[in-house]
Write a protein that holds these residues in place. Structure first.
Motif, PDB file in Angstrom:
ATOM      1  N   MET A 103       0.838  -1.188   0.000  1.00  0.00           N
ATOM      2  CA  MET A 103       0.000   0.000   0.000  1.00  0.00           C
ATOM      3  C   MET A 103       0.879   1.246   0.000  1.00  0.00           C
ATOM      4  O   MET A 103       1.765   1.390   0.835  1.00  0.00           O
ATOM      5  CB  MET A 103      -0.944  -0.004   1.208  1.00  0.00           C
ATOM      6  CG  MET A 103      -1.779   1.218   1.297  1.00  0.00           C
ATOM      7  SD  MET A 103      -3.568   1.078   1.506  1.00  0.00           S
ATOM      8  CE  MET A 103      -4.026  -0.577   1.680  1.00  0.00           C
ATOM      9  N   ILE A 104       0.612   2.144  -0.936  1.00  0.00           N
ATOM     10  CA  ILE A 104       1.355   3.384  -1.089  1.00  0.00           C
ATOM     11  C   ILE A 104       0.466   4.554  -0.676  1.00  0.00           C
ATOM     12  O   ILE A 104      -0.662   4.682  -1.163  1.00  0.00           O
ATOM     13  CB  ILE A 104       1.800   3.582  -2.555  1.00  0.00           C
ATOM     14  CG1 ILE A 104       2.635   2.396  -3.044  1.00  0.00           C
ATOM     15  CG2 ILE A 104       2.569   4.898  -2.716  1.00  0.00           C
ATOM     16  CD1 ILE A 104       2.868   2.386  -4.544  1.00  0.00           C
ATOM     17  N   ALA A 105       0.972   5.411   0.190  1.00  0.00           N
ATOM     18  CA  ALA A 105       0.257   6.636   0.555  1.00  0.00           C
ATOM     19  C   ALA A 105       0.646   7.740  -0.434  1.00  0.00           C
ATOM     20  O   ALA A 105       1.821   8.063  -0.587  1.00  0.00           O
ATOM     21  CB  ALA A 105       0.612   7.060   1.973  1.00  0.00           C
ATOM     22  N   ARG A 106      -0.344   8.290  -1.101  1.00  0.00           N
ATOM     23  CA  ARG A 106      -0.142   9.419  -2.034  1.00  0.00           C
ATOM     24  C   ARG A 106      -0.442  10.694  -1.265  1.00  0.00           C
ATOM     25  O   ARG A 106      -1.579  10.931  -0.864  1.00  0.00           O
ATOM     26  CB  ARG A 106      -1.071   9.268  -3.229  1.00  0.00           C
ATOM     27  CG  ARG A 106      -0.941  10.364  -4.283  1.00  0.00           C
ATOM     28  CD  ARG A 106      -2.006  10.184  -5.353  1.00  0.00           C
ATOM     29  NE  ARG A 106      -1.885  11.183  -6.405  1.00  0.00           N
ATOM     30  CZ  ARG A 106      -2.412  12.415  -6.340  1.00  0.00           C
ATOM     31  NH1 ARG A 106      -3.088  12.787  -5.254  1.00  0.00           N
ATOM     32  NH2 ARG A 106      -2.265  13.253  -7.355  1.00  0.00           N
ATOM     33  N   MET A 107       0.569  11.547  -1.063  1.00  0.00           N
ATOM     34  CA  MET A 107       0.487  12.603  -0.057  1.00  0.00           C
ATOM     35  C   MET A 107       0.734  13.993  -0.639  1.00  0.00           C
ATOM     36  O   MET A 107       1.836  14.531  -0.560  1.00  0.00           O
ATOM     37  CB  MET A 107       1.486  12.308   1.071  1.00  0.00           C
ATOM     38  CG  MET A 107       1.309  10.915   1.675  1.00  0.00           C
ATOM     39  SD  MET A 107       2.565  10.482   2.895  1.00  0.00           S
ATOM     40  CE  MET A 107       1.973  11.424   4.307  1.00  0.00           C
ATOM     41  N   PRO A 108      -0.293  14.610  -1.214  1.00  0.00           N
ATOM     42  CA  PRO A 108      -0.199  16.021  -1.562  1.00  0.00           C
ATOM     43  C   PRO A 108      -0.614  16.882  -0.375  1.00  0.00           C
ATOM     44  O   PRO A 108      -1.270  16.403   0.557  1.00  0.00           O
ATOM     45  CB  PRO A 108      -1.220  16.154  -2.699  1.00  0.00           C
ATOM     46  CG  PRO A 108      -2.293  15.187  -2.307  1.00  0.00           C
ATOM     47  CD  PRO A 108      -1.592  14.037  -1.615  1.00  0.00           C
ATOM     48  N   GLY A 109      -0.240  18.139  -0.384  1.00  0.00           N
ATOM     49  CA  GLY A 109      -0.779  19.094   0.585  1.00  0.00           C
ATOM     50  C   GLY A 109      -0.533  18.722   2.029  1.00  0.00           C
ATOM     51  O   GLY A 109       0.591  18.432   2.437  1.00  0.00           O
ATOM     52  N   TRP A 110      -1.615  18.680   2.810  1.00  0.00           N
ATOM     53  CA  TRP A 110      -1.529  18.494   4.246  1.00  0.00           C
ATOM     54  C   TRP A 110      -1.836  17.051   4.642  1.00  0.00           C
ATOM     55  O   TRP A 110      -2.727  16.425   4.101  1.00  0.00           O
ATOM     56  CB  TRP A 110      -2.505  19.425   4.960  1.00  0.00           C
ATOM     57  CG  TRP A 110      -2.137  20.865   4.795  1.00  0.00           C
ATOM     58  CD1 TRP A 110      -2.538  21.698   3.793  1.00  0.00           C
ATOM     59  CD2 TRP A 110      -1.259  21.623   5.625  1.00  0.00           C
ATOM     60  NE1 TRP A 110      -1.961  22.933   3.949  1.00  0.00           N
ATOM     61  CE2 TRP A 110      -1.171  22.925   5.074  1.00  0.00           C
ATOM     62  CE3 TRP A 110      -0.545  21.323   6.784  1.00  0.00           C
ATOM     63  CZ2 TRP A 110      -0.394  23.925   5.642  1.00  0.00           C
ATOM     64  CZ3 TRP A 110       0.229  22.325   7.353  1.00  0.00           C
ATOM     65  CH2 TRP A 110       0.303  23.608   6.787  1.00  0.00           C
ATOM     66  N   CYS A 111      -1.091  16.550   5.622  1.00  0.00           N
ATOM     67  CA  CYS A 111      -1.370  15.245   6.217  1.00  0.00           C
ATOM     68  C   CYS A 111      -1.148  15.389   7.712  1.00  0.00           C
ATOM     69  O   CYS A 111       0.004  15.480   8.181  1.00  0.00           O
ATOM     70  CB  CYS A 111      -0.467  14.172   5.618  1.00  0.00           C
ATOM     71  SG  CYS A 111      -0.972  12.501   6.074  1.00  0.00           S
ATOM     72  N   LEU A 112      -2.230  15.408   8.465  1.00  0.00           N
ATOM     73  CA  LEU A 112      -2.171  15.776   9.875  1.00  0.00           C
ATOM     74  C   LEU A 112      -2.895  14.756  10.748  1.00  0.00           C
ATOM     75  O   LEU A 112      -3.863  14.130  10.322  1.00  0.00           O
ATOM     76  CB  LEU A 112      -2.821  17.142  10.092  1.00  0.00           C
ATOM     77  CG  LEU A 112      -2.248  18.322   9.294  1.00  0.00           C
ATOM     78  CD1 LEU A 112      -3.124  19.560   9.485  1.00  0.00           C
ATOM     79  CD2 LEU A 112      -0.811  18.613   9.710  1.00  0.00           C
ATOM     80  N   GLY A 113      -2.404  14.603  11.968  1.00  0.00           N
ATOM     81  CA  GLY A 113      -3.098  13.836  12.981  1.00  0.00           C
ATOM     82  C   GLY A 113      -3.464  12.434  12.531  1.00  0.00           C
ATOM     83  O   GLY A 113      -2.602  11.639  12.137  1.00  0.00           O
TER      84      GLY A 113
END
Length: 256
Positions: A103-113
């Protein structure tokens, strides 16, 4: 996009690559109880499909993968309902962590909490060059819990302590140097960077990758000697499939 339910959309390709999108959760893809349950249910449904080779987890909006848990909902909780709320998020993170395929996390912008906890439960994390990360819970009167426990394993105790106790955000270059993410994509290059990783994973034996992922999860929890001994059986079982013979044969007989 195929909708598994109101908050979980799926796109598939012929290679067995599946993009799972968190849908109808606002511009920052916020995890309220309904969204959390729906995405977990979608992942649990997909987990039984052995044709899936790789999963890319993403938000519907480009502003965020997951901006965090729903603070408006949390503000109304009491002790009992708070435990139910966080148990739902725990179960979603476990559905990600235990998913059989990479599983790959695609992370644009904000990733919080809670969003960062879901990302930490993924196998790989690829972020946009302008992404930001943080664990802001203590600023709103709650501790970071559940899969925040993965953070010391990823980035060490000192940096995990900094994230969860200062509530300060970090940028992509800091996250990369800490080991929180695996790659930073250049501007407009997030999907190309993810595709590069997808292609690398598709070159591997699918059953071997599933076994490797399961082993890694057990290695996270077992003492070293148990981890080593467990691996012997898993290695032997890999020869119950045709992958070793087929892929080793192709390697041995390759054109030089």
């Amino acid at each position: 996009m195929e909708m598994l339910n109101n908050h979980c959309g799926v796109t598939r390709d012929a290679r067995g690559v599946v993009h799972v999108a968190i849908c109808n959760a606002g511009s920052l893809n916020i995890l309220g109880s309904r969204v959390t349950d729906a995405v977990r249910e979608g992942l649990q449904e997909l987990a039984t499909d052995r044709s899936i080779r790789v999963v890319v987890l993403r938000g519907q909006s480009e502003k965020s993968m997951i901006g965090g848990a729903d603070i408006k909902e949390m503000a109304k909780l009491d002790q009992k309902s708070a435990e139910a709320f966080i148990s739902r998020l725990r179960d979603l993170c476990e559905a990600v962590r235990q998913f059989p395929a990479p599983m790959i996390a695609r992370m644009p912008g904000w990733c919080l909490g809670g969003g960062l906890e879901v990302a930490a439960a993924c196998d790989f994390r690829i972020a946009a060059h302008d992404a930001h990360f943080g664990m802001p819970e203590v600023r709103v009167g709650i501790p970071s819990v559940i899969h925040a426990a993965l953070l010391p394993r990823l980035i060490g105790w000192a940096r995990a302590r900094w994230l969860v106790m200062t509530a300060e955000n970090i940028d992509a270059s800091t996250a990369l140097s800490w080991g929180l993410i695996d790659k930073i994509a250049p501007a407009d290059g997030l999907d190309a960077e993810i595709e590069h990783l997808v292609k690398a994973l598709l070159e591997c034996g699918p059953e071997a990758l599933r076994s490797q992922k399961a082993l890694l999860r057990q290695w996270e929890e077992l003492p070293l000697t148990e981890s080593v001994n467990l691996s012997v059986k898993v290695f032997g079982e890999s020869f119950l499939t045709d992958e070793p013979t087929r892929l080793m044969g192709a390697f041995v007989n390759r054109k030089r």
